[in-house]
Design a protein around this motif. Structure first.
Motif, PDB file in Angstrom:
ATOM      1  N   ALA A  64       7.149  -6.570   2.703  1.00 43.80           N
ATOM      2  CA  ALA A  64       6.544  -5.697   1.696  1.00 43.80           C
ATOM      3  C   ALA A  64       7.425  -5.567   0.462  1.00 43.80           C
ATOM      4  N   ILE A  81       3.737 -10.279 -13.193  1.00 42.48           N
ATOM      5  CA  ILE A  81       4.551  -9.735 -12.100  1.00 42.48           C
ATOM      6  C   ILE A  81       4.871  -8.269 -12.320  1.00 42.48           C
ATOM      7  N   ILE A 108       0.658 -15.327  -8.402  1.00 45.65           N
ATOM      8  CA  ILE A 108       1.587 -15.584  -9.506  1.00 45.65           C
ATOM      9  C   ILE A 108       1.886 -17.077  -9.613  1.00 45.65           C
ATOM     10  N   VAL A 155      -0.994  -5.616  -4.516  1.00 48.38           N
ATOM     11  CA  VAL A 155       0.250  -4.861  -4.640  1.00 48.38           C
ATOM     12  C   VAL A 155       0.076  -3.493  -3.992  1.00 48.38           C
ATOM     13  N   SER A 163       8.988   1.580  -4.039  1.00 47.15           N
ATOM     14  CA  SER A 163       9.148   1.734  -2.592  1.00 47.15           C
ATOM     15  C   SER A 163      10.616   1.682  -2.201  1.00 47.15           C
ATOM     16  N   LEU A 164      11.468   1.138  -3.075  1.00 41.70           N
ATOM     17  CA  LEU A 164      12.908   1.166  -2.816  1.00 41.70           C
ATOM     18  C   LEU A 164      13.526   2.456  -3.347  1.00 41.70           C
ATOM     19  N   VAL A 220       5.883  -1.494  -8.244  1.00 42.19           N
ATOM     20  CA  VAL A 220       5.582  -0.952  -6.912  1.00 42.19           C
ATOM     21  C   VAL A 220       6.736  -1.207  -5.945  1.00 42.19           C
ATOM     22  N   VAL A 221       7.313  -2.410  -5.993  1.00 42.54           N
ATOM     23  CA  VAL A 221       8.400  -2.729  -5.057  1.00 42.54           C
ATOM     24  C   VAL A 221       9.603  -1.832  -5.329  1.00 42.54           C
ATOM     25  N   PRO A 232       3.159  -5.346 -12.209  1.00 42.86           N
ATOM     26  CA  PRO A 232       2.779  -4.368 -11.185  1.00 42.86           C
ATOM     27  C   PRO A 232       3.633  -4.491  -9.930  1.00 42.86           C
ATOM     28  N   MET A 233       3.975  -5.750  -9.570  1.00 44.78           N
ATOM     29  CA  MET A 233       4.756  -5.946  -8.353  1.00 44.78           C
ATOM     30  C   MET A 233       6.148  -5.337  -8.499  1.00 44.78           C
TER      31      MET A 233
END
Lengths: 298, 282
Positions: free
Chosen positions: B60, A148, B251, B239, A158-159, A154-155, A150-151
């Protein structure tokens, strides 16, 4: 001496094996170059050349050591003039990159450890929490949580959250579960007779925690901390990959792999190994001192 | 707002129910042991769904579980292809090679107490290092396909299994070895009848640690380059496209594969080391 000699032998064997592998893996390139130039090379020349290639398949140990020296000592920690002295692709020293990774690791490790201890205390004192959370905490150890990373990066990016915090969150997440599992075991380690004694003293749950459960859990806590801090470092390194090689040991690995700079990759790898050894060693030293002070170490 | 309120109401109800269950007699029953964590898991999913819908969080950033389930349902072939590429080809191959190489090395070294004493500290030192970092090198050496992933997995699982096997081979007590000697047993007989069985709990400990490492190695190695399939590849590219439902689906598959792999090794352990105190009395 009886303990050092075997270790030295094994390490020496690894180095010899490494040099042999260097010759074996890099010889093809040397022979190829010689054939194109229309030259014939002797074995001694091949061996000499495999040790000093610019982009070897496997760099020789002394090449990695030289690169490590150049990119830590010779290079300025923060080069503002943009002069790359060491011949690597970054004008900042490996110490700077290692610090970027280390700071994220330490922040994450601290968060993960504190959260893990708090959850473990909750689990030990609340049966509903124990039965509902504990199976998940154990199961989560078998899951490749690192996927998890990379997620999260990136998330959070973006925040508008970037830099140290996302990596620290990954590190915290990775060190969290070992600490929970170890701490629950540790907080439960006092024997029934000891718990009964505290009950005859009319000790409250908090007093039992402070005087008996927490001290008894320390050996278990340190064992988990050693696992956790190694996992934290891996988390911080992997967390540096998706942002596209900005800074840190993971970024050095990635740029090295982009540009085929094998020596740089190996140097970054050794930097990571040194940081890991220092972290685990520090935790181990604190463990020995603490446990000896408490009389738990023989 | 109704979504949020509903989620909170469900959470409270589940909490009360779980507290009741935990305090009651059912908690000592296997059914209760399964029902309580299951209810907790379901509650998490419901709260997640409710909060995401209630606050209309963009997909997103965090997709609701229902969207992830829908994604899993429609992209079965893609997920299966990624699973085969990463788990079966990369992780399992590497796991098999790495673990057998480690056990064979341990057996080879076992003859010499001198080497054993040297290998144990060096091996446990190497086991604590971030070996995942070797991934870019392996990708350079073995190309983008699964062979490089398997190579990373080999490097990652080797040292934990080696250290545990070496430690395990020393687990048989001197008294037991003396007994074998009085029987006139050869080295091989002692190994097969006494020391390997005695080492099994240790070996399986290493093998269980290695299951997680294998999956991590195979996935992370794909971040450094891979063909256009594989779990790590899918995660990193989806991603980038902000298709987070696909990432979560991947996942979920990884989590399932990881626990199933661990579970399979744990079952094998129970079958092999049924005599060990930690396996008895269940």
């Amino acid at each position: 001496m009886a303990r050092v000699l075997p270790v030295v032998t094994v390490v020496a064997a690894i180095v010899v094996f490494w040099y042999a592998a260097t010759v074996w893996l890099n010889a093809a390139w040397t022979r190829d170059q010689a054939a194109r130039a229309g030259l014939s090379v002797t074995f001694a020349e091949v061996v000499a050349d495999t040790m000093a290639q610019e982009r070897p398949v496997l760099p020789a140990p002394h090449q990695v050591a030289a690169e490590l020296w150049k990119s830590t000592v010779a290079e300025e920690v923060f080069s503002r003039r943009g002069i790359v002295q060491s011949g690597t692709l970054s004008n900042r020293s490996l110490i700077y990159h290692a610090w970027v990774t280390l700071s994220a690791t330490l922040v994450g490790f601290a968060i993960g450890t504190v959260a893990g201890i708090l959850l473990a205390v909750g689990i030990v004192h609340n049966r509903a929490m124990d039965l509902s959370v504990m199976p998940w905490a154990i199961a989560s150890q078998t899951i490749p949580i690192l996927a998890i990373a990379p997620m999260i990066i990136v998330v959070l990016n973006s925040l508008g959250v970037s830099g140290l915090i996302p990596k620290a969150i990954i590190s915290a997440y990775l060190s969290f579960f070992p600490v929970v599992v170890g701490m629950v075991k540790g907080l439960r380690s006092p024997e029934p007779a000891q718990l009964d004694l505290l009950r005859t003293y009319n000790a409250s749950a908090f007093q039992t925690l402070r005087k008996l459960r927490l001290p008894a859990s320390l050996p278990f806590l340190f064992a988990s901390l050693k696992v956790g801090i190694a996992a934290s470092l891996v988390g911080a390194i992997v967390g540096e990959l998706p942002t596209g090689a900005v800074a840190g040991i993971g970024a050095r690995l990635l740029t090295g792999s982009y540009y085929g700079q094998t020596v740089q990759i190996w140097a970054a790898l050794f930097a990571a190994a040194i940081v890991a050894a220092a972290l685990v060693g520090t935790v181990g030293a604190i463990e020995r001192r603490t446990l000896r002070a408490m009389g738990l170490l023989r | 707002m109704t979504w949020v309120a509903g989620a909170m109401a469900f959470w409270l109800a589940a909490w009360v129910l779980n507290a009741r269950l935990a305090a009651g007699r059912l908690s000592r029953h296997p059914v209760g042991r399964l029902a309580i964590p299951a209810l907790f898991g379901i509650t998490l999913l419901v709260v997640w769904e409710g909060l995401v819908r209630g606050f209309s969080v963009p997909a997103a950033i965090l997709p609701p579980p229902s969207a992830i389930a829908a994604r899993i349902a429609v992209s079965g072939p893609v997920l299966w292809g990624d699973f085969v590429q990463t788990f079966v080809k990369g992780a399992l191959t590497g796991y098999a090679i790495g673990c057998s190489a480690a056990i064979l090395t341990a057996l080879a070294v076992d003859r010499s107490p001198f080497l054993t004493r040297g290998l144990l500290p060096v091996g446990s030192f190497l086991a604590a290092l971030p070996i995942v970092g070797i991934a870019p090198i392996m990708v350079m050496w073995f190309g983008f396909d699964w062979q490089s992933k398997a190579a990373v997995v080999v490097a990652m699982v080797f040292f934990p299994v080696l250290v545990n096997t070496v430690a395990g081979l020393q687990a048989a007590e001197p008294m037991q070895r003396d007994l074998m000697r009085t029987y006139g047993a050869s080295y091989r007989q002692t190994l097969a009848k006494l020391r390997l069985p005695a080492a099994m709990p240790f070996i399986f400990n290493g093998l269980k640690i290695a299951t997680t490492l294998a999956l991590i190695g195979a996935i992370v190695a794909e971040f450094f380059g891979s063909p256009i399939r594989g779990m790590g590849f899918r995660i990193s590219t989806e991603v980038g496209r902000l298709a987070l439902d696909m990432v979560w689906a991947e996942i979920a598959v990884a989590a399932l594969a990881g626990s199933a792999f661990y579970g399979a090794v744990a079952l094998a352990e129970r079958a092999v080391t049924f005599w060990h105190p930690s396996q008895r009395g269940r």
